[in-house]
Motif scaffolding. Sequence first.
Motif, short mmCIF file in Angstrom:
data_model
loop_
_atom_site.label_atom_id
_atom_site.label_comp_id
_atom_site.label_asym_id
_atom_site.label_seq_id
_atom_site.Cartn_x
_atom_site.Cartn_y
_atom_site.Cartn_z
N VAL A 58 0.77 -1.07 0.10
CA VAL A 58 0.07 -0.01 0.00
C VAL A 58 0.77 1.25 -0.06
N ILE A 59 1.92 1.36 0.95
CA ILE A 59 2.78 2.42 0.97
C ILE A 59 3.72 2.52 -0.12
N TRP A 60 3.94 1.54 -1.10
CA TRP A 60 4.56 1.71 -2.31
C TRP A 60 3.87 2.02 -3.29
N MET A 61 2.56 1.86 -3.44
CA MET A 61 1.44 1.96 -4.61
C MET A 61 1.35 3.22 -4.35
N SER A 62 1.26 3.89 -2.98
CA SER A 62 0.62 5.45 -2.70
C SER A 62 1.59 6.38 -2.95
N ILE A 63 2.99 5.82 -2.89
CA ILE A 63 3.97 6.94 -3.37
C ILE A 63 4.14 6.96 -4.93
N ILE A 64 3.86 5.72 -5.79
CA ILE A 64 3.70 5.87 -7.08
C ILE A 64 2.72 6.88 -7.64
N GLY A 65 1.82 7.00 -6.79
CA GLY A 65 0.49 7.91 -7.18
C GLY A 65 0.73 9.37 -6.67
N ILE A 66 1.62 9.37 -5.86
CA ILE A 66 1.88 10.76 -5.36
C ILE A 66 2.80 11.40 -6.59
N VAL A 67 3.82 10.59 -6.86
CA VAL A 67 4.85 11.10 -7.72
C VAL A 67 4.10 11.28 -9.22
N ALA A 68 3.40 10.26 -9.50
CA ALA A 68 2.70 10.47 -11.19
C ALA A 68 1.89 11.40 -10.86
N ASN A 69 0.80 11.54 -10.32
CA ASN A 69 -0.05 12.55 -10.06
C ASN A 69 0.45 13.96 -9.75
N GLY A 70 1.57 14.02 -9.13
CA GLY A 70 2.20 15.26 -8.80
C GLY A 70 2.82 15.79 -10.03
N LEU A 71 3.50 14.87 -10.84
CA LEU A 71 4.10 15.22 -12.22
C LEU A 71 2.74 15.77 -13.24
N SER A 72 1.77 15.12 -13.16
CA SER A 72 0.53 15.57 -14.14
C SER A 72 0.42 17.05 -13.71
N GLY B 42 -1.27 3.56 5.18
CA GLY B 42 -0.39 2.43 5.08
C GLY B 42 0.77 2.58 6.11
N LEU B 43 1.26 3.76 6.52
CA LEU B 43 2.12 3.85 7.53
C LEU B 43 1.66 3.29 8.93
N LEU B 44 0.44 4.03 9.10
CA LEU B 44 -0.26 3.57 10.51
C LEU B 44 -0.69 1.97 10.28
N MET B 45 -0.95 1.53 9.63
CA MET B 45 -1.10 -0.15 9.34
C MET B 45 -0.11 -0.96 9.52
N LYS B 46 1.18 -0.21 9.16
CA LYS B 46 2.52 -0.92 9.11
C LYS B 46 3.28 -0.95 10.63
N TYR B 47 3.04 0.22 11.35
CA TYR B 47 3.54 0.56 12.55
C TYR B 47 2.79 0.30 13.81
#
Length: 306
Positions: free
Chosen positions: A124-138, A173-178
């Motif tokens: 979940v964490i990695w997928m959300s990071i991809i979303g942040i980067v890609a959407n941020g670029l757009s 995702g971070l809250l679920m992980k830790y």
Amino acid sequence: MSHNHNHSHDHHHHPVEGKNLLFSIVLNIVITVAQVIGGILSGSLALLSDALHNFSDVLSLVFSYVAHKLSRKKASNDQTFGYKRAELIAAFINAMTLIIVALFLVYGAVERFFNPQHIESGLVIWMSIIGIVANGLSVVMLKSDADKNLNMKSAYLHLFTDMMASIAVLIGGLLMKYFQWFWVDSLLTLIIAIYLIIVGFDLLKKSTQMLMLFTPSHLDINEIISEVHKISGVRKLHHIHLWYLNEEELHLEAHLDCSEDIKMSEFNELLDKVEHVLFEKFHINHINIQPEYKKEEESKDFIVQD
């Protein structure tokens, strides 16, 4: 009947390139597919809800791109207004899609809340990071076009909220992980769904008002009448219709009863004054006025159902 488009007063139309929007569409399709796969593998409903949100925005971007292309087509004998209202139809469809997706998300979130499942938070964490980067670029790519064009601005805002939704999923995702707070997944899904409903209803309301040719909510017809009646030579403005053809073209159609029996050349001068007031005070840039002088009618109400 005098018909003036008042082109000298029209809003300036800045050239907008559709290539950035097209690139954003491709990028968001990749994000959506990645998030769907990630959501299924991880079991995260929040990630799936963000994927659905992204997919609805892909549709929105596609409609915006098509509308952008159609709006450039010239008017013809068969389409006297061209395709200028295509953007409104796209907005209406986008709004309905947002609301339907949101209702499905609410149902899924409530069901998952009472039947919690283990979620692979790392994915979940990695997928959300991809979303942040890609959407941020757009978002960065469309920022300049968004400042010039309302259609592009709506696409920009969709992508910006996608980026914010991915940030919310990352936090979850971070809250679920830790902390093993798996219920956060359902909570974030509900928050995203509520946001979609709010945005969807607002977009649905605005697009419906424009499609139904309602008077723009920020304008008061009585105030418009009052200002026009201050102009020397005007007796009464009536049979008024005021509507948006699209987000940039605000139309007014009315009958103007003159106080004196003037020549057409003199009426042209009067019309110039009326157009100036309507544009400067109310930003009405397409005006269609029928001149009259003591014309007998059953009704000369300001608003008349034709």
